[in-house]
Design an enzyme around this catalytic site. Structure first.
Site, mmCIF file in Angstrom:
data_model
loop_
_atom_site.group_PDB
_atom_site.id
_atom_site.type_symbol
_atom_site.label_atom_id
_atom_site.label_comp_id
_atom_site.label_asym_id
_atom_site.label_seq_id
_atom_site.Cartn_x
_atom_site.Cartn_y
_atom_site.Cartn_z
ATOM 1 N N ASP A 1 5.154 1.043 6.406
ATOM 2 C CA ASP A 1 4.379 2.049 6.360
ATOM 3 C C ASP A 1 3.788 2.606 7.486
ATOM 4 O OD1 ASP A 1 3.199 3.975 4.380
ATOM 5 O OD2 ASP A 1 2.686 2.600 3.247
ATOM 6 N N ASP B 1 8.930 -6.009 3.345
ATOM 7 C CA ASP B 1 9.300 -5.453 2.247
ATOM 8 C C ASP B 1 9.001 -3.854 2.321
ATOM 9 O OD1 ASP B 1 6.442 -5.395 2.393
ATOM 10 O OD2 ASP B 1 6.195 -6.526 0.509
ATOM 11 N N LYS C 1 3.296 -11.974 0.411
ATOM 12 C CA LYS C 1 4.312 -12.796 -0.762
ATOM 13 C C LYS C 1 5.069 -11.678 -1.250
ATOM 14 C CE LYS C 1 -0.285 -14.000 -2.623
ATOM 15 N NZ LYS C 1 -1.258 -13.851 -3.665
HETATM 16 P P1 IMP Z 1 1.612 -1.005 6.814
HETATM 17 O O1 IMP Z 1 0.788 -1.885 7.861
HETATM 18 O O2 IMP Z 1 0.758 0.618 6.642
HETATM 19 O O3 IMP Z 1 3.005 -0.647 7.344
HETATM 20 O O4 IMP Z 1 1.507 -1.326 5.352
HETATM 21 C C1 IMP Z 1 2.783 -2.310 4.903
HETATM 22 C C2 IMP Z 1 2.383 -3.114 3.773
HETATM 23 O O5 IMP Z 1 1.633 -2.723 2.813
HETATM 24 C C3 IMP Z 1 3.513 -3.940 3.336
HETATM 25 O O6 IMP Z 1 3.890 -5.015 3.782
HETATM 26 C C4 IMP Z 1 3.272 -3.862 1.698
HETATM 27 O O7 IMP Z 1 2.580 -5.198 1.463
HETATM 28 C C5 IMP Z 1 1.835 -2.622 1.398
HETATM 29 N N1 IMP Z 1 2.526 -1.753 0.774
HETATM 30 C C6 IMP Z 1 2.854 -0.616 1.295
HETATM 31 N N2 IMP Z 1 3.413 0.221 0.247
HETATM 32 C C7 IMP Z 1 3.359 -0.419 -0.918
HETATM 33 C C8 IMP Z 1 3.826 -0.072 -2.180
HETATM 34 O O8 IMP Z 1 4.544 1.267 -2.539
HETATM 35 N N3 IMP Z 1 3.745 -0.764 -2.965
HETATM 36 C C9 IMP Z 1 3.101 -2.288 -2.769
HETATM 37 N N4 IMP Z 1 2.939 -2.495 -1.437
HETATM 38 C C10 IMP Z 1 2.790 -1.602 -0.409
HETATM 39 MG MG MG Z 2 3.735 -7.140 2.744
#
Ligand code: IMP
Ligand code: MG
Length: 184
Positions: free
Chosen positions: A102, A99, A42
Site C-alpha cells: 500500500d 499480500d 498472517k
Molecule cells: P502498507 O504498510 O501501507 O504498505 O500496508 C500494507 C499492509 O496493510 C498489508 O501487509 C496488509 O496487511 C494491510 N492491508 C492493506 N490493504 C489491505 C486490504 O485491502 N485488506 C486487508 N489488509 C490490507
Molecule cells: Mg500484511
C-alpha cells in the site's frame, strides 16, 4: 457469497491462474538457486501455500510477523518485529512474499531489516499493489494484481481478523466496513 460481501473483485479462478504464472516465473528465474520464500504473517498463508505448489524447483520457506506499534494510533510506518526468521539468510537468494503493498512502509521496514543480514539477493513478490498509495519506492519483481483504492478481504486478507477464509477477493458492504468507499 458470504453475507457481508458487497461484490467479488477478483475470482478464485483468476487468482489461481495468476498465482500459477508467478510460480512459473520464479521457477524459471531461480533455477539452481534454491530460493528462500519469506512470508509476512498472517495475510500471506493462502498466497504463499498456493505459490509454493506452483513452483517446480527446490525452494524453502520461512516466516516473519510484524505489527504496528500502536493500532489505536496508527502512526504509519511504525512497525515492530513480532516473529523473526528461524534461519540465517546470509548468502541465500531471498524472495519476500507479501499480500498487499500500500504505502510501502511495512515492506520498507522489512526489507531494511533483512538487507543488513547480507542475503545473496533480495526480491519482492506481492499478490496485490495499490500504486496510488505508495509513499516510498519499493522494487517489485513479481506482482499479481493492481488493486483499486478500496479495502478488500478474502484469500488471507482480513477485516478485524475476519474473512480470511474466503477463496476470492471481495469488497465488504459499507455498513460492515464503517466508512464509505468507491471502488469501481
Ligand atoms: P502498507 O504498510 O501501507 O504498505 O500496508 C500494507 C499492509 O496493510 C498489508 O501487509 C496488509 O496487511 C494491510 N492491508 C492493506 N490493504 C489491505 C486490504 O485491502 N485488506 C486487508 N489488509 C490490507
Ligand atoms: Mg500484511
Amino acid at each position: 457469497m458470504e453475507d457481508n460481501i458487497q461484490r467479488i473483485l477478483i475470482s478464485t479462478d483468476d487468482i489461481r491462474a495468476r498465482v500459477r504464472t508467478l510460480g512459473s516465473a520464479i521457477s524459471r528465474d531461480y533455477a539452481d538457486q534454491n530460493p528462500l520464500l519469506v512470508g509476512v504473517l498472517k495475510g500471506i498463508v493462502y498466497f504463499l501455500s498456493d505459490l509454493l505448489r506452483a513452483i517446480t524447483i527446490p525452494v524453502a520457506i520461512d516466516f516473519i510477523a510484524i505489527s504496528r506499534y500502536d493500532p489505536a494510533q496508527p502512526q504509519k510506518g511504525a512497525v515492530r518485529l513480532l516473529k523473526d526468521l528461524d534461519q540465517d539468510i546470509a548468502g541465500r537468494h531471498v524472495i519476500l512474499v507479501e499480500d498487499v503493498i500500500d504505502t510501502g512502509l511495512t515492506l520498507g521496514y522489512i526489507l531494511r531489516t533483512l538487507r543488513v543480514r547480507q542475503p545473496a539477493s533480495l526480491a519482492v513478490c506481492t499478490l496485490f499493489e495499490r500504486p496510488q498509495q505508495r509513499l516510498i519506492a519499493i522494487p517489485i519483481k513479481y506482482k499479481g494484481f493492481d488493486l483499486p483504492d478500496c479495502f478488500v478481504v478474502g484469500y488471507g486478507l482480513d477485516h478485524n481478523q475476519e474473512y480470511r477464509h474466503l477463496s476470492y477477493i471481495g469488497v465488504l458492504k459499507q455498513e460492515i466496513l464503517g466508512f464509505p468507499q468507491n471502488c469501481d
